[in-house]
Design a protein around this motif. Structure first.
Motif, PDB file in Angstrom:
ATOM      1  N   ILE A  44      39.948  84.766  72.013  1.00 22.13           N
ATOM      2  CA  ILE A  44      40.449  85.625  70.941  1.00 22.13           C
ATOM      3  C   ILE A  44      39.843  85.236  69.590  1.00 22.13           C
ATOM      4  CG2 ILE A  44      42.552  86.471  69.798  1.00 22.13           C
ATOM      5  CD1 ILE A  44      44.054  85.708  72.382  1.00 22.13           C
ATOM      6  N   LEU A  47      37.077  87.248  67.816  1.00 17.76           N
ATOM      7  CA  LEU A  47      37.494  88.553  67.289  1.00 17.76           C
ATOM      8  C   LEU A  47      38.030  88.394  65.869  1.00 17.76           C
ATOM      9  CD1 LEU A  47      39.386  89.852  70.457  1.00 17.76           C
ATOM     10  CD2 LEU A  47      36.961  90.107  69.872  1.00 17.76           C
ATOM     11  N   GLN A  48      38.722  87.280  65.648  1.00 19.21           N
ATOM     12  CA  GLN A  48      39.257  87.008  64.316  1.00 19.21           C
ATOM     13  C   GLN A  48      38.150  86.635  63.342  1.00 19.21           C
ATOM     14  OE1 GLN A  48      43.259  85.477  66.489  1.00 19.21           O
ATOM     15  NE2 GLN A  48      42.080  83.964  65.397  1.00 19.21           N
ATOM     16  N   ASN A  51      36.699  89.720  62.225  1.00 23.02           N
ATOM     17  CA  ASN A  51      37.549  90.310  61.183  1.00 23.02           C
ATOM     18  C   ASN A  51      37.167  89.741  59.821  1.00 23.02           C
ATOM     19  OD1 ASN A  51      39.918  91.488  59.848  1.00 23.02           O
ATOM     20  ND2 ASN A  51      40.719  89.395  59.895  1.00 23.02           N
ATOM     21  N   ASN A  56      35.951  95.249  62.241  1.00 22.29           N
ATOM     22  CA  ASN A  56      37.225  95.440  62.915  1.00 22.29           C
ATOM     23  C   ASN A  56      36.992  95.897  64.351  1.00 22.29           C
ATOM     24  OD1 ASN A  56      39.860  95.998  63.604  1.00 22.29           O
ATOM     25  ND2 ASN A  56      39.869  98.000  62.586  1.00 22.29           N
ATOM     26  N   VAL A  57      37.443  95.080  65.321  1.00 24.83           N
ATOM     27  CA  VAL A  57      37.265  95.473  66.725  1.00 24.83           C
ATOM     28  C   VAL A  57      38.591  95.907  67.345  1.00 24.83           C
ATOM     29  CG1 VAL A  57      35.230  94.076  67.158  1.00 24.83           C
ATOM     30  CG2 VAL A  57      37.482  93.051  67.407  1.00 24.83           C
ATOM     31  N   TYR A  58      39.645  95.918  66.558  1.00 25.28           N
ATOM     32  CA  TYR A  58      40.968  96.143  67.127  1.00 25.28           C
ATOM     33  C   TYR A  58      41.298  97.616  67.360  1.00 25.28           C
ATOM     34  CZ  TYR A  58      41.760  91.191  66.754  1.00 25.28           C
ATOM     35  OH  TYR A  58      41.663  89.832  66.928  1.00 25.28           O
ATOM     36  N   LEU A  63      40.371  96.930  74.314  1.00 22.09           N
ATOM     37  CA  LEU A  63      41.012  95.749  73.750  1.00 22.09           C
ATOM     38  C   LEU A  63      42.494  96.011  73.528  1.00 22.09           C
ATOM     39  CD1 LEU A  63      40.439  92.889  72.719  1.00 22.09           C
ATOM     40  CD2 LEU A  63      40.123  93.853  70.443  1.00 22.09           C
ATOM     41  N   TYR A  70      46.178  93.024  65.776  1.00 22.05           N
ATOM     42  CA  TYR A  70      45.552  91.790  65.294  1.00 22.05           C
ATOM     43  C   TYR A  70      46.538  90.635  65.378  1.00 22.05           C
ATOM     44  CZ  TYR A  70      43.122  88.580  62.118  1.00 22.05           C
ATOM     45  OH  TYR A  70      42.492  87.500  61.578  1.00 22.05           O
TER      46      TYR A  70
END
Ligand code: HAS
Ligand code: HEM
Ligand code: CU
Length: 583
Positions: A44, A47-48, A51, A56-58, A63, A70
């Motif tokens: 994880i 991904l942060q 950010n 932004n992948v959220y 996902l 997030y």
């Protein structure tokens, strides 16, 4: 007795092979469970990092099937990495080491029982997290509220750590009875000191959970199900204060097991000697006395706490840097001693003579190097004058990824390169890849730290989905293009380094046993200055640091002295707030 140049210790032999297999089995179970948790947590992280690179992948549907927001991801990341990975690894490591060091026989059924209870706690907690029923971040800040399942699971999880603690302390006391007048061997001493420190530390969280979190969440749940008005409330300030009683000291529960590897074993990996056993014992006792009563340095920004107490905790925090500075001196001396023994010379030229081909050495040493700026940043955070600049900014994750993300995590990774072969008789499959994984992780964390500290100084908040703000120009205007880029690159590097490590680790775990694990001995270091064996002829420092139980009681008294005056006014002025579920 000549205490200088004490020969390397050898763990007392265990003749009962079935017992040894069971002891090693439960240790391996703890360690492997730890790394499974870390694997999920680490996936994880990038991904942060994206950010904080403005990406932004959220919004991705795939996902979204796994994490709803997030903040669900962030909670999983914090809990699995910082709480679950650490506690499982430490429970195995600091059960096995003192037991072998003392040559005592423990009840392995009890040890397995504790493992099962801890795993049960994990399963309940993880279920609540995965169902998005406890997106409250790993600091459990009320009035954000999770389901009862989460808090009950977490309580069981912490209670299980007391099971290991009790078994180790009991075993040590038994050894003391059977060996009157003897000095506790170093590794056992360090382990018992750490467990006692954790006992004092964990009281805050236990009080928070049992007195506040569990009753509040259960009551809210019952009232909601009854369809009636929800009147259950909690006082967020008390909850936070109890949390940080545990929450600062928990970082030493993560760090001291790594210090055991740095002091007791790293010199051996490097072909050298530990500088001083008495000084090492002193460092651990200082953590036992002063490691817990400093938690207000996380609450400088909280209202309704007398500033005098914030200042007292600040000074006590500066004091607790001393045993780490002692450690820096000691381990540097040990490495220099090792390098000079291998023919190294010069002021810094000796560094090249260290065994940079050994993955255990590389991982641990890189983790120590990264801890120098990590610790220095901690002293900045603790300074009341600087705290308002850095508090709640990206600086803070910058700080703790070069403490818990390296000093703890990399050390544990590197330890697994000898510990798994020792426990399971399975050799490290690819020392080269193992070594590389540590270099990539190291540079990843260094870049991450630069990027995040920098963004923090420019005012970028932590715990913020900055890549998805409705007015992106606000983030753009902060002038953070360069540190954003660095943070993004670091996330990719860390993903690669992490995958390399996990490949090696699981390849090792799933391979066939081909050797007797005892042929990979516990790598005890000889000492330049030993502690001796008999208390009667030992130095005053050794005698002073021997009665750990009494020192623990003193540590508890200190904590009560610096916490009761803070907590009492809160308890007499409770301010209830109803629970929130934000995400
Ligand atoms: Fe911290 C926040 C202060 C140490 C972890 N910290 C955090 C958080 C985490 C964390 C997770 O005062 C975030 C909590 C949250 O989510 O809000 N920290 C300190 C201080 C220290 C410290 C004073 N922290 C740690 C350790 C951690 C950790 C250890 C995990 C393992 N921290 C703070 C403060 C905050 C904070 C504030 C709140 C910030 C805010 O505003 O919210 C000290 O213990 C550090 C002492 C360490 C040193 C370094 C010694 C160096 C050594 C290495 C030597 C290496 C050699 C290599 C010699 C002084 C031992 C030689 C090699 C050759 C090849 C030559
Ligand atoms: C938070 C990235 C590994 C513990 C964060 C944040 C980022 C991040 C960007 C800040 C998020 C925010 O404030 O919004 C990464 C990456 C990793 C990694 C890229 C490696 C692949 C680790 C490891 C640990 C750890 C190994 C501990 C063992 C934490 C904790 C938080 C955090 C405790 C705070 C969560 C919170 O604020 O609630 N991580 N991380 N991380 N990370 Fe990591
Ligand atoms: Cu702290």
């Amino acid at each position: 007795a000549d205490l200088h140049n004490t020969p390397a210790r050898v763990a007392p032999a265990v003749t009962d092979r079935a017992y040894l297999a069971s002891l090693k089995g439960v240790t391996a179970a703890y360690v492997i469970t730890a790394f499974v948790a870390l694997l999920i947590g680490v996936l994880i992280g990038p991904l942060q990092a994206l950010n904080y690179a403005g990406i932004n992948v959220y919004d991705n549907q795939l996902l979204r099937l796994l994490v709803k927001s997030y903040y669900q991801g962030l909670t999983l990341h914090g809990v699995l990495n910082a709480l679950v990975f650490t506690q499982f690894f430490i429970s195995g490591w600091m059960l096995y080491l003192p037991v072998r060091d003392l040559g005592m026989r423990i009840n392995t059924k009890f040890a397995w029982g504790t493992y099962i209870v801890m795993t049960l706690g994990l399963v309940l907690t993880a279920a609540a997290l995965l169902l998005n029923d406890a997106t409250v971040l790993y600091t459990l800040y009320p009035p954000m509220m999770g389901t009862p399942l989460f808090y009950i699971g977490a309580s069981i999880f912490v209670a299980a750590s007391w099971g290991v603690l009790a078994q180790v302390v009991y075993t040590w006391l038994q050894w003391k009875r059977q060996n009157p007048g003897r000095v506790t061997p170093l590794v056992a001493h360090m382990s018992v000191a750490t467990w006692l420190m954790w006992f004092i530390a964990s009281l805050g969280l236990v009080a928070e959970a049992l007195l506040f979190l569990v009753p509040w969440s259960v009551q809210t749940w019952l009232q909601t199900r009854a369809g009636g008005p929800v009147t259950a409330t909690i006082d967020p300030l008390i909850a936070r204060t109890l949390f940080w009683w545990t929450g600062h000291a928990i970082v030493y529960f993560w760090l001291l097991p790594a210090y055991i590897a740095w002091y007791a074993f790293l010199p051996r990996h490097a072909g050298g000697r530990l500088a001083s056993e008495p000084l090492t014992r002193l460092a651990f006792v200082l953590f036992l006395l002063n490691g817990v009563g400093v938690g207000l340095h996380h609450q400088f920004a909280n209202p309704n706490i007398d500033n005098t107490w914030k200042i007292i905790h600040m000074f006590l925090t500066f004091l607790v840097a001393i045993p780490s500075l002692l450690t820096a001196f000691s381990v540097a001396a040990a490495l220099e001693d090792a390098a000079r023994a291998r023919g190294g010379g010069g002021v810094v030229g000796w560094i090249r003579r260290l065994p940079w081909e050994n993955p255990v050495f590389v991982g641990i040493t890189l983790s120590m190097i990264s801890f120098i700026p990590g610790g220095a940043g901690g002293i900045v955070n603790a300074s009341q004058a600087f705290a308002p600049v850095v508090h709640n900014t990206a600086w803070i994750p910058g700080h703790f990824h070069i403490t818990v993300g390296t000093a703890t995590t990399m050390t544990f990774m590197a330890v697994s390169f000898w510990l798994i072969p020792h426990l399971l008789g399975k050799p490290l499959p690819s020392p080269r890849l193992a070594r590389w994984s540590q270099w990539v992780w190291f540079w990843g964390m260094i870049l991450f730290a630069v990027g995040m500290h920098w963004q923090g100084l420019m005012g970028v908040p932590r715990r913020a989905q900055v890549s998805a703000v409705s007015q992106p120009e606000v983030y753009e205007a902060m002038n953070v293009a360069v540190p954003r880029l660095l943070t993004g690159i670091s996330g990719v590097l860390l993903l690669i380094g992490g995958l390399m490590f996990f490949y090696v680790f699981f390849k090792m775990v799933f391979s066939k046993s081909v050797q007797d694990g005892e042929n990979v001995p516990i790598p005890y270091s000889p000492a330049i200055s030993g502690a001796g064996e008999d208390l009667a002829s030992a130095s005053p420092l050794v005698r002073l640091t021997e009665p750990l139980l009494a020192l623990g009681v003193l540590g508890l008294i200190i904590v009560l002295l610096v916490y009761l005056p803070v907590l009492l006014p809160m308890i007499t002025n409770m301010q209830g707030a109803p629970g929130w579920q934000l995400w």
